[in-house]
Structure formats: structure tokens, C-alpha cells
Design a protein around this motif. Structure first.
Motif, PDB file in Angstrom:
ATOM      1  N   LEU A 180      -5.588  -0.667   0.058  1.00 10.63           N
ATOM      2  CA  LEU A 180      -5.267  -0.137   1.381  1.00 10.63           C
ATOM      3  C   LEU A 180      -4.193   0.940   1.295  1.00 10.63           C
ATOM      4  O   LEU A 180      -4.282   1.977   1.964  1.00 10.63           O
ATOM      5  CB  LEU A 180      -4.800  -1.268   2.303  1.00 10.63           C
ATOM      6  CG  LEU A 180      -4.347  -0.845   3.705  1.00 10.63           C
ATOM      7  CD1 LEU A 180      -5.474  -0.167   4.466  1.00 10.63           C
ATOM      8  CD2 LEU A 180      -3.821  -2.061   4.482  1.00 10.63           C
ATOM      9  N   LYS A 181      -3.178   0.733   0.447  1.00 14.97           N
ATOM     10  CA  LYS A 181      -2.106   1.716   0.327  1.00 14.97           C
ATOM     11  C   LYS A 181      -2.625   3.024  -0.249  1.00 14.97           C
ATOM     12  O   LYS A 181      -2.198   4.111   0.165  1.00 14.97           O
ATOM     13  CB  LYS A 181      -0.972   1.166  -0.553  1.00 14.97           C
ATOM     14  CG  LYS A 181       0.300   2.006  -0.476  1.00 14.97           C
ATOM     15  CD  LYS A 181       0.822   2.064   0.967  1.00 14.97           C
ATOM     16  CE  LYS A 181       1.993   2.983   1.150  1.00 14.97           C
ATOM     17  NZ  LYS A 181       2.482   3.028   2.526  1.00 14.97           N
ATOM     18  N   GLU A 182      -3.556   2.963  -1.198  1.00 13.64           N
ATOM     19  CA  GLU A 182      -4.148   4.192  -1.746  1.00 13.64           C
ATOM     20  C   GLU A 182      -4.886   4.960  -0.657  1.00 13.64           C
ATOM     21  O   GLU A 182      -4.809   6.193  -0.579  1.00 13.64           O
ATOM     22  CB  GLU A 182      -5.097   3.838  -2.886  1.00 13.64           C
ATOM     23  CG  GLU A 182      -4.412   3.331  -4.139  1.00 13.64           C
ATOM     24  CD  GLU A 182      -5.399   2.964  -5.219  1.00 13.64           C
ATOM     25  OE1 GLU A 182      -5.184   3.354  -6.380  1.00 13.64           O
ATOM     26  OE2 GLU A 182      -6.401   2.279  -4.897  1.00 13.64           O
ATOM     27  N   LYS A 183      -5.596   4.239   0.178  1.00 14.50           N
ATOM     28  CA  LYS A 183      -6.323   4.863   1.282  1.00 14.50           C
ATOM     29  C   LYS A 183      -5.365   5.542   2.260  1.00 14.50           C
ATOM     30  O   LYS A 183      -5.585   6.677   2.689  1.00 14.50           O
ATOM     31  CB  LYS A 183      -7.153   3.800   1.997  1.00 14.50           C
ATOM     32  CG  LYS A 183      -7.949   4.289   3.186  1.00 14.50           C
ATOM     33  CD  LYS A 183      -8.733   3.140   3.802  1.00 14.50           C
ATOM     34  CE  LYS A 183      -9.468   3.575   5.057  1.00 14.50           C
ATOM     35  NZ  LYS A 183     -10.234   2.464   5.670  1.00 14.50           N
ATOM     36  N   GLU A 184      -4.278   4.849   2.593  1.00 17.01           N
ATOM     37  CA  GLU A 184      -3.296   5.413   3.524  1.00 17.01           C
ATOM     38  C   GLU A 184      -2.628   6.653   2.939  1.00 17.01           C
ATOM     39  O   GLU A 184      -2.445   7.667   3.637  1.00 17.01           O
ATOM     40  CB  GLU A 184      -2.247   4.349   3.864  1.00 17.01           C
ATOM     41  CG  GLU A 184      -2.795   3.181   4.666  1.00 17.01           C
ATOM     42  CD  GLU A 184      -1.772   2.068   4.823  1.00 17.01           C
ATOM     43  OE1 GLU A 184      -0.733   2.111   4.120  1.00 17.01           O
ATOM     44  OE2 GLU A 184      -1.997   1.154   5.643  1.00 17.01           O
ATOM     45  N   LEU A 185      -2.248   6.567   1.674  1.00 17.55           N
ATOM     46  CA  LEU A 185      -1.595   7.714   1.033  1.00 17.55           C
ATOM     47  C   LEU A 185      -2.539   8.899   0.932  1.00 17.55           C
ATOM     48  O   LEU A 185      -2.126  10.054   1.138  1.00 17.55           O
ATOM     49  CB  LEU A 185      -1.100   7.319  -0.354  1.00 17.55           C
ATOM     50  CG  LEU A 185       0.110   6.381  -0.411  1.00 17.55           C
ATOM     51  CD1 LEU A 185       0.423   6.004  -1.853  1.00 17.55           C
ATOM     52  CD2 LEU A 185       1.336   7.021   0.240  1.00 17.55           C
ATOM     53  N   LEU A 186      -3.802   8.639   0.598  1.00 16.69           N
ATOM     54  CA  LEU A 186      -4.770   9.725   0.487  1.00 16.69           C
ATOM     55  C   LEU A 186      -4.875  10.489   1.803  1.00 16.69           C
ATOM     56  O   LEU A 186      -4.889  11.729   1.810  1.00 16.69           O
ATOM     57  CB  LEU A 186      -6.133   9.166   0.082  1.00 16.69           C
ATOM     58  CG  LEU A 186      -7.284  10.171   0.017  1.00 16.69           C
ATOM     59  CD1 LEU A 186      -6.986  11.261  -1.012  1.00 16.69           C
ATOM     60  CD2 LEU A 186      -8.592   9.478  -0.316  1.00 16.69           C
ATOM     61  N   THR A 187      -4.942   9.779   2.910  1.00 20.36           N
ATOM     62  CA  THR A 187      -5.023  10.430   4.225  1.00 20.36           C
ATOM     63  C   THR A 187      -3.793  11.295   4.478  1.00 20.36           C
ATOM     64  O   THR A 187      -3.899  12.467   4.875  1.00 20.36           O
ATOM     65  CB  THR A 187      -5.131   9.376   5.338  1.00 20.36           C
ATOM     66  OG1 THR A 187      -6.232   8.517   5.076  1.00 20.36           O
ATOM     67  CG2 THR A 187      -5.323  10.033   6.693  1.00 20.36           C
TER      68      THR A 187
END
Length: 441
Positions: free
Chosen positions: A344-351
Motif C-alpha cells: 500500500l505504501k508503494e502505491k501511495e508513494l507512486l501516486t
């Protein structure tokens, strides 16, 4: 550098390869259209015959040299590492009670399949990392180097993916001529290397040739937990290929492994980053580096961003945000490369990173800021205190003699695939011998 208002963006792909004349299909004596580099001709006659069909798509094109533009991409990577949304590394929350850098030897950990320099974490600290409380047994200079190596560790895949998404969304949706939406004066912007347009770019995964002494392992005294550092066998970098099939690599993740090749003069590329850092890690392996140095990467897989149709759809309406469906596309991309589920954190950072990078690249193209970038970026190699990699003027002849010998062996075909590892080990040994000279950047 986008179409006006909220008009959906369309990705305009560059030529994929230099294969045949656009008019007569001849495959020899090929040249690109000098104006747009989007059509191929074998002769002036063929170009003239094709002009009625081509003139509607041909137009003003900013051909941006990758060798001068890549420092901006490295700055975006550096900007991502210092972003407040990036999780704090566990090593920054505890006192370091040993001396992990630069002289501590690597250790094989029997309870985990990992070898590296141990960073032993003691009691929690209340002050920021980099202070004497964080690592009290060393000098500020050594402390600063370790801090920056740890600070640039982790989340490499979402950071690089976000850089590539921004390039696609902001540069490769530009067009010109009568095909421009609502603006006939719009300019097309495209990357090139030397005289060849960039035909593809994306992210590759594989291994980097890193010795155990340049890896970290974090050991928490309170509960005996071992945390692996960044893994050189799960390493990521951006690749570019030209229309003529030449490949260039941009690796911004080697600083953690103490390969500290840097771009200097950040103020030229991202002025808002300059007060924080003067350098951004960037190993730009182009034609010169490929000719003069051993290979450091072993690729297992690559995925294109430029030619990914799902990404084209994702950037269509991405001026201010990405939809949940877009994020699923990006996460699938990262999962295909990494072989594991996207956190989830990777997804948030990518955005967060992708939208921020889009703003930077868009402004750079709109203002044509890139024309003020140095044609030849200023490079630096940061060594541990007491190390130096100099030239003949400071007595470091041994390193340069070794590299001359390696180049001769390569030219004679005596450095094959099986000997690259041996060449790299010898290279590192020669590098280490230079540590006896006085330290400087």
C-alpha cells in the motif's frame, strides 16, 4: 507542454527502429527527417514524394539530448527520497553502537541468508539522525556519509516508475503542426542520444555487481531482529534505447552500495532542491562508459513504459490525479517486475511522486528550461573520508593503468561473459588501493 484545458492527452510514439524508407521500403542509406526525426528516407527524391502525406505531421520539434537531460531525472529521484511521505528508515530511530563505515568488515549472518556490514541499532533516540546522539563514536564527516547512504535506500521501484510515468505523460503527449489540438504553434519535444531519437524507455530489474562490504544489514539489539539492507540482486534502473538499437542506462540507486557517482550543480536542474543537496546520485552508462568500463548490471527482465498501451490510457486524463484504475495499472507493472505484491505504501508513494514529477517536467518543457542545462553535466565521485580517485596529477596511476589494460583486453575479445565478474573484482581491488591517498571529491 500539453494540450489546452482538460482535453484528453494522446501519446504520440516515436519511431521504433530505423528499418526501411517510408516511401519505397528500401533498407539501405537511411536517414531521418531532419525536422521531426519521425520519418525515414533513403533519398531526397523519396522525401519529396512523401511530403504531401508527411507535412501534416511534421513540425517544430525540440530534440532534447538525453546526455544533458538525465540529471533532471536524477534530481527527481533525489527529490523523492527526501519527500516527507517516504517512511523513516528504522536505522534513523535508534543509536548506532558500532562502527559500520568505512572500515568494518562484512559479516555472514547465520540466521539469515545475507552478508553485509552490520549496523547495530541500540536505544531509541530523540534527536534527528546525523547528530552525535545518533552515532556518537565517529566524526561528523563519516556520520554524514553513512546518513546519506541509508537515506537513499529503499522504494527504488516506485520512484523510478514515477519518473518514467512523468516522462510519458508530459513529453510524449506533445505534438506539433496541424495535428496539435487547438494550438498550431505547439512544439513537439522528444529525447535523443547523439543523433538518434530515443525509441523506448522503461524500467529493468536484475542484479548489480556489489561486494558484501558495500551492503548493509541492520541488527536491532532490543529484539535480535535483522533487517536486510537494499538488495543488489533485486536492483532496478531506467533503460533507454535509440532508434538505431543503442542502449543507455540510468542507475540512481548505487549510492547506498557506496558507488557514489554524482551529478553536481543541482541548481541548474531543480533549483528548489539545491539548498538541501548539491549532488544527485546518477550512473549514466552510455556509449563512453560502456566502452571504457566493465559491465555492472545483469538484467533479468525489462518492461517498457513508453510503449505500454495501458500506461497510455492511464495518462490520458492525468493532469491533476490518477484514478484507482490507473493505479492498478501501475501496480501491475511493478508487480510484474518485482515478482511480489505491491505494498500500500508503494502505491501511495507512486501516486505522490508521479504527480510531483509531472509538474516538474511540464514546467521544464513549457519554459524550455532544458536549453540552459549544461551540455556536459559536471560529475563528482564522493568517497569515504580518506579515500580518493584522482588522476595522474595526484599519483593515482595504478587505477588508470588497470582501466587501460581492461579496455585493450575487451577490444581483443579476451574479456568474455564469464570473466566479467573477475574483471569487476579486480576493478574494485584497484579502487581500494587508491584509498591510501588523500581524500577529496
Amino acid at each position: 507542454m500539453t494540450a489546452i484545458g482538460d482535453t484528453p492527452r494522446i501519446v504520440y510514439l516515436p519511431l521504433e527502429k530505423l528499418d526501411k524508407c517510408s516511401q519505397c521500403d528500401v533498407i539501405s542509406a537511411l536517414r531521418l527527417c531532419s525536422s521531426c526525426s519521425e520519418r525515414i528516407y533513403c533519398s531526397v527524391q523519396c522525401q519529396q514524394l512523401d511530403w504531401p502525406a508527411h507535412k501534416g505531421k511534421c513540425g517544430k520539434t525540440d530534440k532534447i539530448e538525453l546526455a544533458s537531460f538525465y540529471p533532471l531525472l536524477a534530481c527527481l529521484v533525489e527529490k523523492s527520497h527526501i519527500h516527507p511521505d517516504k517512511p523513516v528508515h528504522p536505522a534513523f530511530l535508534h543509536e548506532i553502537v558500532n562502527n559500520p563505515n568505512p572500515n568494518c568488515p562484512p559479516v555472514n549472518f547465520p540466521f539469515d541468508d545475507w552478508a553485509g556490514k552490520p549496523v547495530i541499532l541500540g536505544d531509541p533516540i530523540s534527536s534527528p539522525p546525523g547528530t552525535e546522539e545518533w552515532w556518537p563514536t565517529t566524526t561528523p564527516t563519516v556520520r554524514s556519509k553513512l546518513l546519506r547512504r541509508i537515506f537513499r535506500e529503499g522504494y527504488v521501484l516506485p520512484i523510478l516508475t514515477a519518473v518514467c510515468i512523468a516522462l510519458l505523460a508530459e513529453m510524449y503527449t506533445t505534438t506539433s503542426g496541424s495535428s496539435a489540438v487547438g494550438d498550431s504553434k505547439q512544439r513537439r519535444a522528444r529525447l535523443r542520444y547523439m543523433s538518434s531519437p530515443i525509441a523506448d524507455f522503461g524500467v529493468a530489474v536484475g542484479s548489480a555487481r556489489v561486494m558484501n562490504q558495500d551492503k548493509f544489514a541492520y541488527f536491532r539489539l532490543s529484539d535480535g531482529t535483522l533487517i536486510r539492507g537494499q538488495d543488489p540482486d533485486q536492483h532496478y534502473w531506467i533503460y533507454f534505447t535509440t532508434v538505431r538499437g543503442e542502449e543507455i542506462i540510468l542507475d540512481c540507486a548505487m549510492f547506498t552500495f557506496n558507488m557514489c557517482v554524482m551529478v553536481n550543480g543541482i541548481q541548474h536542474y531543480l533549483p528548489q532542491l539545491a539548498p538541501i543537496s548539491s549532488f544527485a546520485p546518477a550512473f549514466f552508462r552510455d556509449r563512453v562508459f560502456r566502452r571504457d568500463t566493465p559491465e555492472l548490471h545483469t538484467e533479468r527482465k525489462r518492461l517498457s513504459v513508453l510503449r505500454n498501451k495501458a500506461f497510455h490510457h492511464a495518462v490520458k486524463n492525468s493532469r491533476h490525479s490518477f484514478s484507482e484504475e490507473d493505479m492498478k495499472t501501475f501496480c501491475t507493472f511493478m508487480e510484474d517486475l518485482s515478482g511480489k505484491s505491491c505494498m500500500l505504501k508503494e502505491k501511495e508513494l507512486l501516486t505522490t511522486y508521479a504527480l510531483s514529477n509531472c509538474n516538474v517536467i511540464s514546467a521544464t518543457l513549457e519554459d524550455r528550461r532544458w536549453i540552459r542545462f549544461p551540455l556536459t553535466p559536471e560529475m563528482a565521485i564522493e568517497q569515504d573520508p580518506g579515500e580518493s580517485v584522482g588522476g595522474p596529477e595526484d599519483g593515482s596511476e595504478e587505477w588508470f593503468e588497470y582501466m587501460k589494460k581492461w579496455k585493450k583486453l575487451k577490444k581483443a575479445g579476451k574479456v568474455g561473459d564469464q570473466s566479467l565478474g573477475q574483471a569487476f573484482q579486480a576493478w574494485k581491488q584497484q579502487w581500494s588501493k587508491l584509498k591510501k591517498t588523500s581524500g577529496r571529491r
